[in-house]
Scaffold this motif. Structure first.
Motif, PDB file in Angstrom:
ATOM      1  N   GLY A 124      58.476  13.151  57.226  1.00  0.00           N
ATOM      2  CA  GLY A 124      57.758  13.109  55.958  1.00  0.00           C
ATOM      3  C   GLY A 124      56.406  12.432  56.094  1.00  0.00           C
ATOM      4  N   VAL A 125      56.395  11.306  56.806  1.00  0.00           N
ATOM      5  CA  VAL A 125      55.139  10.563  56.993  1.00  0.00           C
ATOM      6  C   VAL A 125      54.129  11.423  57.755  1.00  0.00           C
ATOM      7  CG1 VAL A 125      54.112   8.592  58.208  1.00  0.00           C
ATOM      8  CG2 VAL A 125      56.156   8.272  56.820  1.00  0.00           C
ATOM      9  N   VAL A 126      54.610  12.063  58.810  1.00  0.00           N
ATOM     10  CA  VAL A 126      53.705  12.912  59.604  1.00  0.00           C
ATOM     11  C   VAL A 126      53.204  14.082  58.759  1.00  0.00           C
ATOM     12  CG1 VAL A 126      53.568  14.439  61.614  1.00  0.00           C
ATOM     13  CG2 VAL A 126      54.694  12.241  61.819  1.00  0.00           C
ATOM     14  N   SER A 127      54.077  14.661  57.922  1.00  0.00           N
ATOM     15  CA  SER A 127      53.661  15.800  57.081  1.00  0.00           C
ATOM     16  C   SER A 127      52.572  15.365  56.106  1.00  0.00           C
ATOM     17  CB  SER A 127      54.844  16.341  56.275  1.00  0.00           C
ATOM     18  OG  SER A 127      55.884  16.658  57.124  1.00  0.00           O
ATOM     19  N   VAL A 128      52.781  14.213  55.471  1.00  0.00           N
ATOM     20  CA  VAL A 128      51.792  13.719  54.493  1.00  0.00           C
ATOM     21  C   VAL A 128      50.463  13.451  55.198  1.00  0.00           C
ATOM     22  CG1 VAL A 128      51.204  11.770  52.990  1.00  0.00           C
ATOM     23  CG2 VAL A 128      53.469  12.784  52.881  1.00  0.00           C
ATOM     24  N   PHE A 129      50.563  12.857  56.376  1.00  0.00           N
ATOM     25  CA  PHE A 129      49.363  12.549  57.160  1.00  0.00           C
ATOM     26  C   PHE A 129      48.618  13.843  57.519  1.00  0.00           C
ATOM     27  CE2 PHE A 129      47.485  11.643  61.407  1.00  0.00           C
ATOM     28  CZ  PHE A 129      46.558  10.727  60.982  1.00  0.00           C
ATOM     29  N   ALA A 130      49.378  14.825  57.999  1.00  0.00           N
ATOM     30  CA  ALA A 130      48.763  16.100  58.396  1.00  0.00           C
ATOM     31  C   ALA A 130      48.151  16.797  57.189  1.00  0.00           C
ATOM     32  CB  ALA A 130      49.808  16.997  59.049  1.00  0.00           C
ATOM     33  N   LEU A 131      48.852  16.750  56.058  1.00  0.00           N
ATOM     34  CA  LEU A 131      48.354  17.403  54.845  1.00  0.00           C
ATOM     35  C   LEU A 131      47.079  16.727  54.346  1.00  0.00           C
ATOM     36  CD1 LEU A 131      49.361  19.736  52.958  1.00  0.00           C
ATOM     37  CD2 LEU A 131      50.147  17.947  51.437  1.00  0.00           C
TER      38      LEU A 131
END
Lengths: 223, 270
Positions: B147-154
């Motif tokens: 989730g953290v990586v997804s938010v960061f990437a987004l």
């Protein structure tokens, strides 16, 4: 004689609804040479803009080269513009293109062959006495030279109609004479219709011409 | 020099998008590989009063991949102080049966709950040990990380897309005079905006090639490979064909999309 321009009850206004031209009627014969005069702000440049479709009629009808400009589609307008040559007082040359490429522009748009394009550009550069400047950029030339380039560009694709907005406004005598000679030549030799918006009609013009005058939003022919 | 600077700002913005996208792909692949690893080591232990055949156990829930009986010998060995053979045999018969169930994949907490319910429907199964506390913690940690990586990437995607849009707007101002002049001579929209599209596509190619070089290096970097090895997972960090095609596709599509917005928003000036 065929009419290249026909205006009926034509009204032109800017977006703030200020009426510039009010219900005028006039026509231009194919192959004729026409001057449009009038005081500053009288609407002569506005009329010219409407002829190449930069300003749509508010009311009435304006037919140019058989195309009704009221509600014209962009593809039809592009088609019409490909058969018109325009000369502006401020030249409107592409600064980042060489003189040669600027003259090529209408030929590229009209899909001319590369060899035809090259020959035509060389011929025109000779006519406007700028062959030695072909590789230069517009800002490296004087105003008179830039206007000669704009003139060459307007003639490049052998248009049916040339529109010139004060083409000799700020030019020296040599450049002015060259411009008039080119417009005369296009009209007399190629039978191109020429419409010139100007404050002063040259005294020694070698072709017959019609003269329209615009005043208070109306147009009338001067005999 | 000026031309390089013109390209650089768009290339860097596109590169950041491609970088965040590929990092997300790597994290996703790592989590999948780690989950597979966990699934291999994870098992549910059940206690049954009766012997259960493999067919019966496998038929309880599709999640069960295999089952194996745990021998009672170790338990009996501890009690084997002075017991005679006959009693030991009796004890062996009366002791409940222990089964270790291997699962098809690493289950979600919901899947564990369903599995337990299905197992308890079998009347001979009396106890289930699902190690749910450890399982939940690991699973939630994985989800949190993803989730953290997804938010960061987004976030990177949104910010850099705005940057690209701004950069193309600057281009539009630069090219608007030329586009207007071409329009006066009847150039169709595609011809007027050809330079804008050409530049953005070229930049998409350049950014994709940079991303290719960067991830090819990362994929062969000994330190990074060692890190993956240390957590006992094997991941394709960068597939030179599939991943490159994906990155190139995203870069070109994004460039064309944004350039189209700019072209459609252009107004003719005379």
């Amino acid at each position: 004689m065929d009419k290249v321009i026909m205006a009926q009850n034509l009204t032109l206004a800017y977006s703030n609804n200020e009426t510039i031209i009010n219900q005028i009627n006039f026509s231009v014969d194919s192959g004729s040479f026409v001057f449009i005069t009038g005081a500053s702000g009288s609407g002569k440049s506005t009329l010219l803009k409407s002829i190449f479709g930069a300003l749509k009629p508010k009311q009435g009808s304006l037919i140019v080269g058989g195309v009704e400009l009221k509600g014209v589609s962009s593809s039809k307008l592009n088609f019409l513009r490909r058969h018109i040559g325009i000369v502006f007082q401020d030249y409107k040359l592409v600064k980042e293109w060489s003189i040669e490429k600027n003259i090529m522009l209408p030929l590229i748009i009209n899909g001319y062959d590369k060899s035809v394009t090259q020959n035509q550009v060389e011929t025109l550069l000779k006519h406007v006495r700028l062959k030695h400047q072909a590789g230069k950029y517009p800002l490296e030339l004087s105003g008179g030279e830039q206007q000669r380039v704009a003139m060459a560009r307007a003639l490049a694709h052998n248009p049916i109609l040339i529109l010139a907005d004060e083409p000799t406004g700020n030019l020296d005598d040599y450049s002015s004479q060259l411009i008039w000679n080119l417009l005369e030549g296009a009209n007399s030799q190629l039978k191109t219709t020429v419409i010139v918006v100007t404050h002063h009609i040259p005294e020694s013009l070698g072709v017959e011409y019609k003269h329209f005058h615009i005043e208070y939003g109306s147009i009338h022919e001067v005999n | 020099m000026k031309s390089i600077r013109n390209h650089l700002s768009l290339v860097i913005a596109l590169l950041s998008i491609l970088f965040s996208m590929q990092i997300f792909i790597i994290v996703d692949r790592s989590i999948d590989a780690y989950k597979e690893n966990l699934a291999n080591n994870y098992a549910v232990v059940i206690v049954s009063q009766k012997r259960l055949s493999d067919e019966v156990v496998l038929g309880i829930n599709k999640l069960i991949a295999s089952s194996g009986e745990l021998t009672a010998d170790s338990v009996i060995e501890r009690l084997n102080s002075g017991m005679d053979k006959k009693n030991i045999e009796f004890l062996k018969l009366t002791l409940p049966k222990f089964y270790k169930l291997k699962l098809d994949h690493y289950p979600t907490p919901q899947e564990v709950i369903t599995l337990k319910k299905d197992l308890l429907k079998n009347s001979s199964i009396t106890k289930i040990e699902d190690f749910s506390h450890n399982h939940d913690t690991t699973y939630k940690l994985l989800l949190l990380f993803k989730g953290v990586v997804s938010v960061f990437a987004l976030s990177i995607f949104v910010v850099t897309t705005l940057l690209i849009f701004k950069e193309l707007r600057i281009w539009q101002f630069k090219h608007s005079e030329r586009m207007s002049i071409m329009g006066l001579f009847g150039a169709p929209v595609w011809l007027r905006s050809a330079v804008l599209f050409r530049l953005s596509i070229v930049d998409a190619f350049i950014a994709s090639i940079f991303a290719f070089g960067l991830f090819s290096y990362i994929a062969t970097n000994a330190w990074i490979l060692k890190q993956f090895e240390s957590i006992d997972i094997s991941v394709v960090i960068f597939n030179p064909i599939d991943d490159f095609v994906l990155l190139l596709g995203v870069a070109i599509s994004l460039s064309i999309l944004l350039a189209s917005f700019i072209v459609l928003g252009h107004k003719e000036e005379v």
